[in-house]
Each structure stands twice: as C-alpha cells, then as structure tokens.
Design a protein around this motif. Structure first.
Motif, PDB file in Angstrom:
ATOM      1  N   THR A 262      27.093 -12.986  47.944  1.00  0.00           N
ATOM      2  CA  THR A 262      26.716 -12.663  49.028  1.00  0.00           C
ATOM      3  C   THR A 262      26.091 -13.797  49.686  1.00  0.00           C
ATOM      4  O   THR A 262      26.443 -14.904  49.401  1.00  0.00           O
ATOM      5  CB  THR A 262      25.412 -11.902  48.837  1.00  0.00           C
ATOM      6  OG1 THR A 262      24.381 -12.668  48.161  1.00  0.00           O
ATOM      7  CG2 THR A 262      25.387 -10.495  47.767  1.00  0.00           C
ATOM      8  N   GLU A 263      25.809 -13.564  51.209  1.00  0.00           N
ATOM      9  CA  GLU A 263      25.546 -14.838  52.003  1.00  0.00           C
ATOM     10  C   GLU A 263      24.206 -15.462  51.453  1.00  0.00           C
ATOM     11  O   GLU A 263      23.780 -16.732  51.839  1.00  0.00           O
ATOM     12  CB  GLU A 263      25.439 -14.449  53.476  1.00  0.00           C
ATOM     13  CG  GLU A 263      26.640 -13.987  53.801  1.00  0.00           C
ATOM     14  CD  GLU A 263      26.467 -13.622  55.380  1.00  0.00           C
ATOM     15  OE1 GLU A 263      27.179 -14.665  56.149  1.00  0.00           O
ATOM     16  OE2 GLU A 263      26.120 -12.527  55.841  1.00  0.00           O
ATOM     17  N   GLU A 264      23.370 -14.551  50.483  1.00  0.00           N
ATOM     18  CA  GLU A 264      22.202 -15.547  49.734  1.00  0.00           C
ATOM     19  C   GLU A 264      22.600 -15.996  48.427  1.00  0.00           C
ATOM     20  O   GLU A 264      21.629 -16.312  47.881  1.00  0.00           O
ATOM     21  CB  GLU A 264      20.963 -14.329  49.933  1.00  0.00           C
ATOM     22  CG  GLU A 264      20.517 -13.920  51.009  1.00  0.00           C
ATOM     23  CD  GLU A 264      21.612 -12.796  51.670  1.00  0.00           C
ATOM     24  OE1 GLU A 264      22.186 -11.991  50.904  1.00  0.00           O
ATOM     25  OE2 GLU A 264      21.652 -12.834  53.042  1.00  0.00           O
TER      26      GLU A 264
ATOM     27  N   ARG B  21      33.637 -17.911  54.402  1.00  0.00           N
ATOM     28  CA  ARG B  21      33.027 -16.686  54.636  1.00  0.00           C
ATOM     29  C   ARG B  21      34.129 -15.734  55.138  1.00  0.00           C
ATOM     30  O   ARG B  21      34.843 -15.792  55.815  1.00  0.00           O
ATOM     31  CB  ARG B  21      32.139 -17.032  56.015  1.00  0.00           C
ATOM     32  CG  ARG B  21      30.930 -15.897  56.436  1.00  0.00           C
ATOM     33  CD  ARG B  21      29.952 -16.301  57.378  1.00  0.00           C
ATOM     34  NE  ARG B  21      29.130 -15.006  57.654  1.00  0.00           N
ATOM     35  CZ  ARG B  21      29.200 -14.674  58.922  1.00  0.00           C
ATOM     36  NH1 ARG B  21      30.117 -15.224  59.790  1.00  0.00           N
ATOM     37  NH2 ARG B  21      28.467 -13.754  59.130  1.00  0.00           N
TER      38      ARG B  21
ATOM     39  N   ASN C  56      29.587  -9.148  54.586  1.00  0.00           N
ATOM     40  CA  ASN C  56      29.979 -10.373  54.547  1.00  0.00           C
ATOM     41  C   ASN C  56      29.803 -11.014  53.228  1.00  0.00           C
ATOM     42  O   ASN C  56      28.824 -10.623  52.797  1.00  0.00           O
ATOM     43  CB  ASN C  56      29.221 -11.337  55.841  1.00  0.00           C
ATOM     44  CG  ASN C  56      29.644 -10.733  57.242  1.00  0.00           C
ATOM     45  OD1 ASN C  56      30.684 -10.340  57.410  1.00  0.00           O
ATOM     46  ND2 ASN C  56      28.634 -11.133  58.193  1.00  0.00           N
ATOM     47  N   ALA C  57      30.688 -11.871  52.975  1.00  0.00           N
ATOM     48  CA  ALA C  57      30.389 -12.462  51.672  1.00  0.00           C
ATOM     49  C   ALA C  57      31.083 -13.953  51.600  1.00  0.00           C
ATOM     50  O   ALA C  57      31.848 -14.226  52.500  1.00  0.00           O
ATOM     51  CB  ALA C  57      31.378 -11.693  50.608  1.00  0.00           C
ATOM     52  N   LEU C  58      30.832 -14.865  50.382  1.00  0.00           N
ATOM     53  CA  LEU C  58      31.395 -16.305  50.317  1.00  0.00           C
ATOM     54  C   LEU C  58      32.278 -16.123  49.067  1.00  0.00           C
ATOM     55  O   LEU C  58      31.944 -15.459  48.195  1.00  0.00           O
ATOM     56  CB  LEU C  58      30.172 -16.956  50.344  1.00  0.00           C
ATOM     57  CG  LEU C  58      29.060 -16.960  51.544  1.00  0.00           C
ATOM     58  CD1 LEU C  58      27.881 -17.711  51.149  1.00  0.00           C
ATOM     59  CD2 LEU C  58      29.729 -17.460  52.630  1.00  0.00           C
TER      60      LEU C  58
END
Length: 312
Positions: A128-130, A153, A160-162
């Motif tokens: 996740t972005e976190e 990203r 959204n994901a990394l």
C-alpha cells in the motif's frame, strides 16, 4: 455489466482460474474460486487423480493474472462469462472465453498513459502507499503505472499500490518489451525448472505446455495465441526435418500418430537436441533429450518468434 470507454473490468485476485462452465467446479476447488483464493492450498490439496480430472473433465480453460483485462458478456448466478482480451485464440476472435466468479473481477478506471510495469520475478510483493503488505503477485503480472521513483506507483484493483523498481520492467504497452533473443527465452524458461505442471495454468504457480510458451513470449514482448494448436501456425515456419536450422528459443510442436494426428504439445528448443517444456499432470518443467522419446517421432512443426538466437 459491460464497461464504459473510461473503465475496464480486470482480474482482482493474483490468479483467477477461467472455468469451462460454473457447473464444472468440484467441492475440492473451493479455495480456487473463493473471493480471496488460496492457489497454493488448492493445488496442494488436489490428488494426482484430481489434477488429471481437470484435463479429462474439461473443467478449466486458462487463467487470468491480477489486473488482466476482460470483457464481460453476461453474469449468471454470481459467475461472469468473460473474454480474456490478452489471450488470442480460435475460439473467439476477441480473446479467450470462459467463466470466472464475479467476486474475482473488479471495475477500474482505464489507465495506460505511462505504460505498464511487468513483474519479472517469480513472485513480487505489492505494498500500500503506507507500506503495508497488500498482496503477492506472480510473474508476468502487468499493471498500469501512475508514477515512477524508487518504488513504482501502480493502479491496481485494490487502489494505488507500490512495487520495488527492480522487480518490474517498464513497458509502453502490454505487448512490448526489451528485445529478447532465443537464448533469453531459454534462460527465462529454465528459471521455472521443477515447477509443477497445471492444466490450463498461466502463472508461476503452475503452467501447462502452451501456457508456459505463451508466458515466455509475453515476457519478451510478443503476444502469441494461448493454445498450442493456434501457436503452431504463428511466427515463422522452420524446417522441422533440418535440426541444424533450429535456433535456441524456437517452439517445437507435437501431434499424435507420429506427427500426423491431433496436435497436443509444445516445448522450447534448448539447443543440442534438447527441449525445455511443461510436460503433463504429475510432472514438472524439465529439460529432456528429444532423441529416443515419443516426441522425436511426434514432431509436427517448428516455429520461430525471436529472429535472433543471441545478442550480437
């Protein structure tokens, strides 16, 4: 349920199995059709007879990877009749047809301006972005890019994901990649040695013979048909009787009745009379010598998709 021009339906799980019909599902397949499928558990709990029954019972057709786009023709009792758009075949000019649980599909915004990130590793972690773990996706998963940096990203069915930059290759379109050679195909294929065969398998949890060759070509930016019978008339024809003309990375095709009957298998020429292939239920990806095997007399076609055998 048909999408608009600004949205698309995509596979929302790491691997979704495409079934011949909903009634083909057995009780032992519960982990494979769940909203959050456990592919490892599904495969591990099947006996040899169960896996063979996938073939004999004509139960499954192919598989989808996370984010792979589909067309939905209709929805019946929680099942979607779909077309896998990135998997050409003779069965439907639009792509590969079959049935998938609706719970394994998600509608997303159409996005391709920055290209795609293709997973190069056997498996890769999405975050996740976190920076919380999101999901693990298999080899050849392709997701639209939303931004580049130390992490890429991505747009995913889960938002959204990394993903780590070194886990992916950045490509402009789903059918574009760095220029590969026959040796690249062979080396990539050998990285899956000992991976168990899975009928209709299209992921690094298990390939069937043509799923294996399809994915090796996809990783090299060449989209070929999903099934061996269609692959055998694509690419460039090579003289099957002149082994000296074969290149490493060429595809070898085999038919019953000493090459005159129904086409049933495909493998990758590995050079020096060797073949790399995903053979049959109960076996795994392997390299074999062709001489003295049934494959030697069943060879019916040799096709080339990589014009260069090696980097010059």
């Amino acid at each position: 349920m048909l999408q608009t021009e600004s949205t698309a339906w995509v596979c929302s799980v790491p691997v979704a199995t495409v079934w011949t019909a909903p009634e083909k599902v057995r009780p032992i397949d519960a982990d494979g059709i769940a909203e959050n499928p456990n592919i490892n558990k599904w495969l591990q709990e099947m006996s040899r007879d169960d896996t063979q029954d996938l073939v004999d019972g004509n139960r499954i057709q192919t598989q989808l990877l996370y984010g792979e786009p589909v067309l939905i023709d209709e929805v019946v009792d929680g099942w979607a009749k779909i077309i896998a758009l990135w998997q050409p075949c003779q069965k439907d000019e639009r792509g590969y047809p079959g049935w998938v649980p609706m719970s394994q599909l998600q509608e997303v915004e159409t996005l391709a301006e920055l290209g795609y990130a293709r997973v190069m590793h056997d498996k890769a972690q999405l975050w996740t972005e976190e920076f919380h773990p999101l999901t693990v996706v298999p080899f050849n998963t392709m997701l639209p890019i939303k931004g580049l940096g130390d992490f890429v990203r991505l747009q995913t069915p889960d938002g959204n994901a990394l993903i780590m930059k070194d886990a992916v290759e950045i490509v402009a379109t789903h059918n574009q990649s760095s220029q590969a050679t026959g040796l690249d195909i062979a080396a990539l294929g050998a990285s899956f040695l000992d991976l168990p065969y899975l009928w209709a398998g299209m992921s690094s949890y298990g390939f069937d013979c043509s799923g294996f060759t399809y994915n090796l070509m996809k990783a090299s930016g060449v989209i070929i048909s999903r099934d061996a019978v269609d692959q055998a008339v694509e690419g460039t024809e090579i003289d099957q009787h002149d082994e000296s003309s074969w290149h490493i990375g060429d595809l070898l095709f085999f038919a019953y009745e000493e090459g005159k009957g129904k086409l049933h298998h495909v493998g990758v020429y590995y050079g020096n009379g060797l073949m790399l292939h995903s053979p049959t239920p109960g076996k795994s990806v392997e390299i074999i010598e062709l001489a003295g095997t049934k494959h030697e007399v069943e060879l019916c076609a040799v096709r080339r998709f990589m014009e260069k055998e090696d980097h010059e």
